[in-house]
Design a protein around this motif. Structure first.
Motif, PDB file in Angstrom:
ATOM      1  N   THR A   1      66.018  31.637  20.599  1.00 19.41           N
ATOM      2  CA  THR A   1      64.651  31.252  20.932  1.00 19.41           C
ATOM      3  C   THR A   1      64.502  29.733  20.942  1.00 19.41           C
ATOM      4  O   THR A   1      63.880  29.168  21.850  1.00 19.41           O
ATOM      5  CB  THR A   1      63.677  31.844  19.897  1.00 19.41           C
ATOM      6  OG1 THR A   1      64.048  33.199  19.695  1.00 19.41           O
ATOM      7  CG2 THR A   1      62.257  31.749  20.372  1.00 19.41           C
ATOM      8  N   GLN A   2      65.068  29.087  19.937  1.00 17.06           N
ATOM      9  CA  GLN A   2      64.982  27.624  19.880  1.00 17.06           C
ATOM     10  C   GLN A   2      65.566  27.006  21.145  1.00 17.06           C
ATOM     11  O   GLN A   2      64.962  26.127  21.755  1.00 17.06           O
ATOM     12  CB  GLN A   2      65.771  27.080  18.671  1.00 17.06           C
ATOM     13  CG  GLN A   2      65.189  27.477  17.316  1.00 17.06           C
ATOM     14  CD  GLN A   2      64.054  26.551  16.901  1.00 17.06           C
ATOM     15  OE1 GLN A   2      63.426  25.920  17.744  1.00 17.06           O
ATOM     16  NE2 GLN A   2      63.782  26.494  15.608  1.00 17.06           N
ATOM     17  N   LEU A   3      66.735  27.484  21.515  1.00 17.30           N
ATOM     18  CA  LEU A   3      67.400  26.900  22.691  1.00 17.30           C
ATOM     19  C   LEU A   3      66.581  27.176  23.951  1.00 17.30           C
ATOM     20  O   LEU A   3      66.458  26.308  24.815  1.00 17.30           O
ATOM     21  CB  LEU A   3      68.814  27.472  22.839  1.00 17.30           C
ATOM     22  CG  LEU A   3      69.831  26.920  21.835  1.00 17.30           C
ATOM     23  CD1 LEU A   3      71.166  27.629  21.980  1.00 17.30           C
ATOM     24  CD2 LEU A   3      70.013  25.418  22.037  1.00 17.30           C
ATOM     25  N   GLU A   4      66.031  28.374  24.033  1.00 18.45           N
ATOM     26  CA  GLU A   4      65.240  28.698  25.225  1.00 18.45           C
ATOM     27  C   GLU A   4      64.003  27.820  25.313  1.00 18.45           C
ATOM     28  O   GLU A   4      63.616  27.366  26.383  1.00 18.45           O
ATOM     29  CB  GLU A   4      64.869  30.187  25.225  1.00 18.45           C
ATOM     30  CG  GLU A   4      66.048  31.022  25.724  1.00 18.45           C
ATOM     31  CD  GLU A   4      65.923  32.486  25.351  1.00 18.45           C
ATOM     32  OE1 GLU A   4      64.958  32.859  24.661  1.00 18.45           O
ATOM     33  OE2 GLU A   4      66.827  33.264  25.760  1.00 18.45           O
ATOM     34  N   ARG A   5      63.399  27.538  24.152  1.00 15.66           N
ATOM     35  CA  ARG A   5      62.244  26.635  24.155  1.00 15.66           C
ATOM     36  C   ARG A   5      62.652  25.252  24.627  1.00 15.66           C
ATOM     37  O   ARG A   5      61.955  24.617  25.415  1.00 15.66           O
ATOM     38  CB  ARG A   5      61.672  26.515  22.741  1.00 15.66           C
ATOM     39  CG  ARG A   5      60.661  27.599  22.455  1.00 15.66           C
ATOM     40  CD  ARG A   5      59.931  27.246  21.174  1.00 15.66           C
ATOM     41  NE  ARG A   5      59.530  28.470  20.520  1.00 15.66           N
ATOM     42  CZ  ARG A   5      59.296  28.596  19.229  1.00 15.66           C
ATOM     43  NH1 ARG A   5      59.436  27.547  18.441  1.00 15.66           N
ATOM     44  NH2 ARG A   5      58.934  29.745  18.725  1.00 15.66           N
ATOM     45  N   ALA A   6      63.773  24.799  24.113  1.00 11.97           N
ATOM     46  CA  ALA A   6      64.253  23.465  24.509  1.00 11.97           C
ATOM     47  C   ALA A   6      64.469  23.433  26.017  1.00 11.97           C
ATOM     48  O   ALA A   6      64.061  22.485  26.701  1.00 11.97           O
ATOM     49  CB  ALA A   6      65.548  23.126  23.780  1.00 11.97           C
ATOM     50  N   ILE A   7      65.084  24.481  26.524  1.00 12.87           N
ATOM     51  CA  ILE A   7      65.359  24.528  27.963  1.00 12.87           C
ATOM     52  C   ILE A   7      64.062  24.501  28.765  1.00 12.87           C
ATOM     53  O   ILE A   7      63.923  23.763  29.738  1.00 12.87           O
ATOM     54  CB  ILE A   7      66.200  25.777  28.301  1.00 12.87           C
ATOM     55  CG1 ILE A   7      67.619  25.601  27.749  1.00 12.87           C
ATOM     56  CG2 ILE A   7      66.243  26.018  29.805  1.00 12.87           C
ATOM     57  CD1 ILE A   7      68.498  26.817  27.841  1.00 12.87           C
ATOM     58  N   ALA A   8      63.081  25.294  28.289  1.00  8.21           N
ATOM     59  CA  ALA A   8      61.801  25.332  28.995  1.00  8.21           C
ATOM     60  C   ALA A   8      61.179  23.939  29.044  1.00  8.21           C
ATOM     61  O   ALA A   8      60.677  23.500  30.080  1.00  8.21           O
ATOM     62  CB  ALA A   8      60.857  26.314  28.302  1.00  8.21           C
ATOM     63  N   LEU A   9      61.225  23.238  27.919  1.00  7.82           N
ATOM     64  CA  LEU A   9      60.649  21.891  27.873  1.00  7.82           C
ATOM     65  C   LEU A   9      61.362  20.947  28.827  1.00  7.82           C
ATOM     66  O   LEU A   9      60.760  20.123  29.507  1.00  7.82           O
ATOM     67  CB  LEU A   9      60.752  21.327  26.456  1.00  7.82           C
ATOM     68  CG  LEU A   9      59.663  21.782  25.486  1.00  7.82           C
ATOM     69  CD1 LEU A   9      60.083  21.499  24.056  1.00  7.82           C
ATOM     70  CD2 LEU A   9      58.359  21.064  25.811  1.00  7.82           C
ATOM     71  N   LEU A  10      62.671  21.080  28.848  1.00  4.94           N
ATOM     72  CA  LEU A  10      63.455  20.138  29.656  1.00  4.94           C
ATOM     73  C   LEU A  10      63.322  20.435  31.138  1.00  4.94           C
ATOM     74  O   LEU A  10      63.507  19.557  31.975  1.00  4.94           O
ATOM     75  CB  LEU A  10      64.937  20.187  29.246  1.00  4.94           C
ATOM     76  CG  LEU A  10      65.234  19.605  27.868  1.00  4.94           C
ATOM     77  CD1 LEU A  10      66.628  19.974  27.413  1.00  4.94           C
ATOM     78  CD2 LEU A  10      65.067  18.095  27.883  1.00  4.94           C
ATOM     79  N   GLU A  11      63.035  21.701  31.436  1.00  2.40           N
ATOM     80  CA  GLU A  11      62.966  22.046  32.858  1.00  2.40           C
ATOM     81  C   GLU A  11      61.579  21.834  33.452  1.00  2.40           C
ATOM     82  O   GLU A  11      61.392  21.945  34.655  1.00  2.40           O
ATOM     83  CB  GLU A  11      63.454  23.479  33.075  1.00  2.40           C
ATOM     84  CG  GLU A  11      64.981  23.526  33.021  1.00  2.40           C
ATOM     85  CD  GLU A  11      65.560  24.897  33.260  1.00  2.40           C
ATOM     86  OE1 GLU A  11      64.816  25.889  33.129  1.00  2.40           O
ATOM     87  OE2 GLU A  11      66.761  24.972  33.574  1.00  2.40           O
ATOM     88  N   THR A  12      60.574  21.572  32.609  1.00  3.28           N
ATOM     89  CA  THR A  12      59.262  21.244  33.158  1.00  3.28           C
ATOM     90  C   THR A  12      59.185  19.736  33.386  1.00  3.28           C
ATOM     91  O   THR A  12      60.053  18.991  32.968  1.00  3.28           O
ATOM     92  CB  THR A  12      58.130  21.641  32.204  1.00  3.28           C
ATOM     93  OG1 THR A  12      58.422  21.095  30.934  1.00  3.28           O
ATOM     94  CG2 THR A  12      57.962  23.130  32.140  1.00  3.28           C
ATOM     95  N   GLY A  13      58.126  19.341  34.040  1.00  2.00           N
ATOM     96  CA  GLY A  13      57.983  17.911  34.312  1.00  2.00           C
ATOM     97  C   GLY A  13      58.206  17.645  35.777  1.00  2.00           C
ATOM     98  O   GLY A  13      59.146  18.160  36.375  1.00  2.00           O
ATOM     99  N   ALA A  14      57.294  16.869  36.329  1.00  2.00           N
ATOM    100  CA  ALA A  14      57.327  16.629  37.770  1.00  2.00           C
ATOM    101  C   ALA A  14      58.430  15.651  38.137  1.00  2.00           C
ATOM    102  O   ALA A  14      59.132  15.836  39.116  1.00  2.00           O
ATOM    103  CB  ALA A  14      55.972  16.094  38.222  1.00  2.00           C
ATOM    104  N   GLU A  15      58.557  14.632  37.309  1.00  2.00           N
ATOM    105  CA  GLU A  15      59.503  13.563  37.669  1.00  2.00           C
ATOM    106  C   GLU A  15      60.950  14.053  37.527  1.00  2.00           C
ATOM    107  O   GLU A  15      61.216  15.063  36.858  1.00  2.00           O
ATOM    108  CB  GLU A  15      59.250  12.324  36.795  1.00  2.00           C
ATOM    109  CG  GLU A  15      59.647  12.481  35.341  1.00  2.00           C
ATOM    110  CD  GLU A  15      58.591  13.199  34.505  1.00  2.00           C
ATOM    111  OE1 GLU A  15      58.575  12.975  33.306  1.00  2.00           O
ATOM    112  OE2 GLU A  15      57.798  13.999  35.048  1.00  2.00           O
TER     113      GLU A  15
END
Lengths: 211, 903
Positions: free
Chosen positions: B693-707
């Protein structure tokens, strides 16, 4: 034991781990070892590696592993041991020059690594290497090709026996030791391989000239 | 039959009577027996055999011709082999050239005299060894370099006529020069003068036909000095011309300068020296010979026009004195140290007859600092020309002041580090310079006004910040792309010097004032100390620094404005994360989790739209997902530390001599405590759902963002996927396999984009080598091969890394373990096959792999004798080798070994 030029006394000193004895062993076996290295050296590497350097490397490797000889069963041939060391040295050299692809090279065609194609190729190279004139070359090219195909058709162990006996000059006893089979079986395979070769040769046109 | 046998035994005393008395004889026995007779020198014909053993006639006819044919072929072959050297087993025709005789060989390859088929022109053809043309990217590079060399047209550069590749052999055809290479010339002069020379056999690159040397004036005469100067003018002009054509030689040394019969100097091998050759230094033994012509900056990987000037200078030096510029040094370390310390004795101290002007010119060309040499080789040529014309030269021997400055650059600390770590030379030099000026400024500051003092301090701070930026970050706590992309790496040796520099730094921290700016700087600097300690695996020291930073923060929170605080909040959250990391490694996973949770809640109050905040938050999740692997905790280093009271004054006296023990002890991987692989059985390789779960959250955060994501974000993302892919081979599932593919792809992409970033390269090597070798037995052949391929790739990546950073123990350690894993895979494969030959080959390969581990591990163990972990691993590998060899020789693998033969 004296048959291979290695005296019982030399063996005893080798088992005792005497390094000077190793030098003597190498001197006794040098011709056969050279032949073996020439035979087994990948043609792609042969142009870059000097067999004399290779012999030296074998010597150094053997020195490092001298204690392993003492661990072999009583009556083991010192040459067979040295040859095993040399095979490993050769593996290293092939790796160094061909990268890990050295191992992969044979993978596509067959599961066999040293054996399979490479022995057949080594033999064919050795045979083809003797062609002296262009006309001879043409004459023999077919024969060499046929022999190579024949060799590839053979069971691998038979082919190996042929190579060991005729190109590496191993005695039947040594062949048996290298292949881990008994002497009777080694001899049986040798004769069987010769028969097979003979059958193929008989089918070749103009076979007496080709050979 | 009886008659036949009787007649045989009487006619042929060579055959053993017992063999012939055994009856009935099988064809096998007959063959063996006949071969024995032949071996004893007896001629045996088929007809005779059939006559002797009529019962076996058919069988004899079945095998004998084949045997004879094989014998005749193989005996021809054997004869040819007994005389041949393989190295010369070249096609006698290479492109349009017919190779005729070998005229020299050396590190780069073999040189042949050859003839152009149609043009009847005699040429020298250099065939490069496979190592010189490096593996896969070799060809392109080779062609590029050869092309640029072929464009050079100068009276003193050997013209390249042609180049190409045939059957995997790279060759260059160039003009055949009748003459001798300068190393030969020097060798001869040395012998003539009965001077006891160093190594006589350094000649590498002989394009000359021997015994066709030009007349050289007697050594020591005026004519001789003029000869040297004139040779120098020609060579320097040629090199200058090449530089104007943007071609650098890289390997100027006596063996590459040829002197023809007319006394003309010819430079060989322009642009052929591969930079990557440097990576092989540590692997060749004849290094000292080659190294001595390298300029100090080449150790650092920089090679430019000034380096060529240095090589030329060293060559002229050797010609003047008949001694190597590095003196009678013979080992690699000695040569490196001599070059690093710029300990080149003046030519006149070797031979007082050398003209002073010539000495001054040569010494200028071999200055340690490129800036102290001539501006270009053209100026060197001009100055030599001035000497020839009897005019005064422009070069000046260094004055007292200059010598003092030079001395200060050559900090003794530098010398100490350098003999072990050539690569870090310039970095260390830089630090030493900063350290030096810092100390001086600090001393001056005491006599200055407050204002001057603070500006001096700020200036010093800035210069230190700058110098340490490369290193102060930690790979894991990357806060900027720079940390990911930095091409510099921390080695135990640089760490030692950095430790010294940090000591100086610390004085500033302790003297820092109480203004919010000063406190902010202190916090940042404390973090820097902590990160640095972390990189040295000294987590305890790191914790102390982080805690100090947080105390500072507490004070600041009470005093500073909200605006001042905001800019620091991200740093503080990062410090929480660092503390979490440290505590994990210190064996306190619960406390570690609390720090990460604290970081998370701190970050969640910040602006989540900021990429930096999102990154740090993702990192928080990533770090929180980590579990220690067996051996990762350097607990033993703590006890080592306890023996050494922390040096709070921070300053270390510069020492000369060998490397200092101390801070870097912690930097060594395998640091005494990696448990035995067998003991590691309890460690769960699979992820818990919480970790996932931790890793998936990290991935979600890193994959969002427009720039577009920053490099560090992409790097972290790849690592998250790598984490999710744990156990992809041993316990495959859709999830682990998909994550594995993502990780592979992302890391390879990053690596391709930033091939010079060691952090990325190292992670890629680790990812490729990631497999639990304890579970190999359960895997099928195809998976084993896939793993094998990955391990091979990992080795390639590691080797690439080591070419550029040969002194980083971690990188070597990864490679060591990859080889060891490869051995395990090969061994598993050998057990699977029922073909004894194949099994033997696989085992042999496994032995080779283990031996490679041993070889590399031995290097590590030798370099870091204090690291007992290294010795332990070495013993383990040696044990493995013995096991494998036993298996190889006796075929007695426990359990399901290959069958012993087929009979």
């Amino acid at each position: 034991m004296l048959e291979d030029g290695i005296s019982a006394e030399l063996i005893a000193r080798l088992r005792a781990g005497e390094e000077a004895a190793l030098g003597e062993l190498l001197a006794v076996c040098e011709a056969r070892l050279r032949q073996m290295l020439f035979f087994r050296l990948d043609p792609r590497v042969a142009s870059r590696v000097d067999v004399d350097d290779l012999l030296q490397e074998v010597f150094l490797d053997a020195q490092k592993r001298l204690s392993h000889f003492a661990a072999t069963p009583e009556g083991s041939s010192a040459y067979v041991w040295l040859r095993l060391v040399a095979m490993q040295t050769l593996c290293d050299v092939h790796r160094r020059h061909l990268g890990t692809k050295a191992r992969d090279a044979g993978r596509d065609q067959s599961l066999n690594l040293v054996s399979g194609n490479s022995t057949a190729t080594s033999m064919a190279h050795a045979l083809a290497g003797n062609l002296t004139s262009p006309s001879q070359a043409i004459q023999r090219a077919e024969a060499v090709d046929a022999v190579q195909r024949a060799l590839q058709e053979m069971e691998e162990i038979d082919r190996e026996v042929l190579a060991l006996r005729n190109f590496e000059d191993l005695s039947n006893q040594e062949v048996a030791e290298v292949l881990g089979i008994n002497q009777g079986a080694a001899s049986l395979r040798y004769v069987r391989a010769l028969k097979r070769l003979q059958q193929i040769m008989a089918k070749l046109p103009d076979s007496d000239k080709a050979w | 039959m009886t008659d036949a046998r009787r007649s045989e035994s009487s006619d042929n005393p060579g055959s053993s009577p017992e063999a012939s008395s055994r009856s009935p004889l099988s064809v096998e026995e007959l063959v063996e027996q006949t071969l024995a007779r032949q071996k004893a020198g007896e001629a045996v014909s088929m007809g005779q055999l059939i006559a002797d053993y009529p019962a076996l006639a058919d069988q004899i006819r079945d095998v004998w011709p084949a045997l004879e044919a094989l014998q005749s072929l193989s005996s021809d072959w054997k004869q040819s082999v007994s005389r041949k050297r393989t190295g010369m087993q070249l096609p006698c025709q290479l492109g349009p050239y017919r190779l005729e005789r070998e005229i020299g060989r050396g590190g780069m390859g073999v040189v042949y005299e050859a003839q152009h088929g149609q043009l009847q022109r005699r040429v020298a053809v250099k065939v490069l060894s496979g190592q010189a043309v490096h593996a896969d990217k070799g060809l392109e590079r080779f062609l590029r370099e050869a092309r640029s060399a072929a464009r050079l047209h100068h009276t003193n550069i050997i013209p390249v006529f042609n180049f190409g590749e045939q059957d995997g052999l790279y060759f260059i055809a160039m003009q055949l020069i009748r003459g001798a290479a300068l190393d030969r010339v020097i060798g001869r002069l040395r012998r003539d003068g009965d001077l006891v020379g160093a190594d006589a056999e350094t000649s590498h690159n002989l394009l000359e036909a021997p015994a066709e040397e030009c007349d050289i004036p007697d050594y020591g005469t005026d004519a001789f000095w003029r000869f040297v100067a004139s040779a120098g003018v020609q060579a320097a002009q040629a090199v200058h011309y090449a530089h104007s054509q943007s071609t650098i030689h890289r390997d100027l040394k006596p063996a590459n300068l040829l002197l023809d019969q007319d006394g003309t100097v010819w430079i060989a091998d322009f642009g052929l020296a591969m930079q990557s050759d440097t990576g092989h230094w540590s692997q060749t033994n004849s290094l000292a010979g080659t190294l001595r012509y390298l300029s100090p900056e080449q150790f650092q990987g920089t090679c430019n026009e000034a380096s060529d000037q240095y090589g030329l200078g060293v060559t002229l030096y050797e010609l003047l004195t008949l001694k190597a510029a590095t003196g009678d040094t013979t080992t690699q370390a000695e040569v490196m140290r001599a070059i690093a310390e710029s300990r080149i004795a003046t030519p006149r101290s070797v031979n007082a007859q050398v003209p002073i002007d010539l000495e001054t010119i040569v010494m200028k060309a071999v200055s340690r600092e490129p800036a102290d040499r001539y501006a270009d080789c053209g100026q060197l040529a001009d100055d030599l020309q001035r000497f020839l014309e009897g005019r005064s030269v422009l070069a000046r021997p260094p004055g007292a002041l200059e010598q003092l400055t030079k001395w200060s650059r050559r900090n003794p600390l530098l010398a100490a580090s350098i003999c072990v770590s050539a690569l870090s030379l310039l970095l260390v030099a830089g630090i030493a310079v900063v350290g030096y000026s810092l100390e001086r400024q600090a001393r001056l500051a005491e006599q200055q006004t407050e204002l001057e003092k603070s500006s001096a301090i700020i200036k010093s701070r800035e210069s230190l910040d700058e110098a340490l930026d490369e290193f102060s970050g930690s790979g894991d706590s990357a806060s900027r792309d720079q940390d990911v992309l930095s091409t510099s790496v921390l080695t135990p040796e640089t760490a030692e010097t950095l430790g010294y520099a940090f000591g100086l730094y610390r004085e500033f921290v302790e003297r820092a004032g109480a203004s919010p700016e000063d406190m902010a700087w202190t916090i940042a600097t404390r973090k820097r100390f902590g990160d640095f300690s972390q990189r040295l695996n000294d987590f305890e020291a790191a914790t102390v620094e982080y805690e100090a930073a947080l105390r500072e923060w507490d004070v600041l929170v009470a005093t500073a404005t909200a605006e001042q605080l905001t800019s620091l909040r991200l740093t503080i959250a990062a410090i929480y994360n660092e503390l979490g990391t440290c505590l994990l490694f210190l064996g306190q996973p619960d406390a570690s989790a609390r720090w990460h949770a604290r970081a998370q809640s701190a970050l969640e109050q910040l602006d989540i739209d900021s990429a930096d905040v999102r990154y740090e938050l993702a990192r928080t999740h990533f770090l929180a997902s980590r579990k220690l692997r067996p051996g990762e905790s350097p607990l033993n280093s703590l006890s080592a530390r306890a023996n050494e009271p922390p040096d709070r004054s921070g300053r270390r006296p510069p020492r000369s001599g060998g490397p200092m023990p101390g801070v870097w002890r912690h930097l060594i991987p395998g640091r005494t405590s990696r448990p035995e692989p067998r003991d590691a059985g309890r460690f769960e390789m699979e992820m818990s759902s919480k970790q996932r779960t931790q890793l998936e959250r990290a991935i979600a955060l890193l994959e969002t963002g427009a720039e577009a994501p920053s490099v560090r974000a992409r790097f972290l993302l790849a690592q998250c996927y790598a984490g999710l892919s744990m156990g992809r081979f041993t316990n495959p599932s859709r999830q682990t396999e998909d994550a594995g593919e993502e990780a592979d792809r992302r890391l390879s992409d990053l690596h391709e984009e930033y091939p010079d970033a060691p952090a990325i390269t190292a992670k890629l090597a680790e990812l490729l080598a990631e497999v639990d070798t304890r579970s190999l037995q359960m895997l099928d052949e195809n998976t084993l091969r896939e793993i094998e391929d990955r391990l091979a790739d990992s080795m390639m990546v590691s080797q690439e890394l080591l070419v550029n950073h040969p002194f980083v123990p971690d990188y070597k350690f990864t490679l060591v373990h990859t080889h060891s894993k490869m051995a395990a895979v090969l061994e598993s494969r050998s057990r699977r096959t029922f073909d004894r030959l194949q099994s033997q080959v696989l085992l042999m390969e496994a032995v080779t792999e283990v031996e490679e581990s041993i070889r590399l591990q031995t290097q590590l163990a030798k370099r870091y004798p204090q690291a007992t972990g290294y010795q332990q691993w070495l013993l383990r590998f040696e044990g493995r080798r013995t096991q494998l060899l036993e298996q190889l020789m006796f075929g007695d693998s426990p359990g399901w070994g290959p069958p012993r033969g087929r009979n």
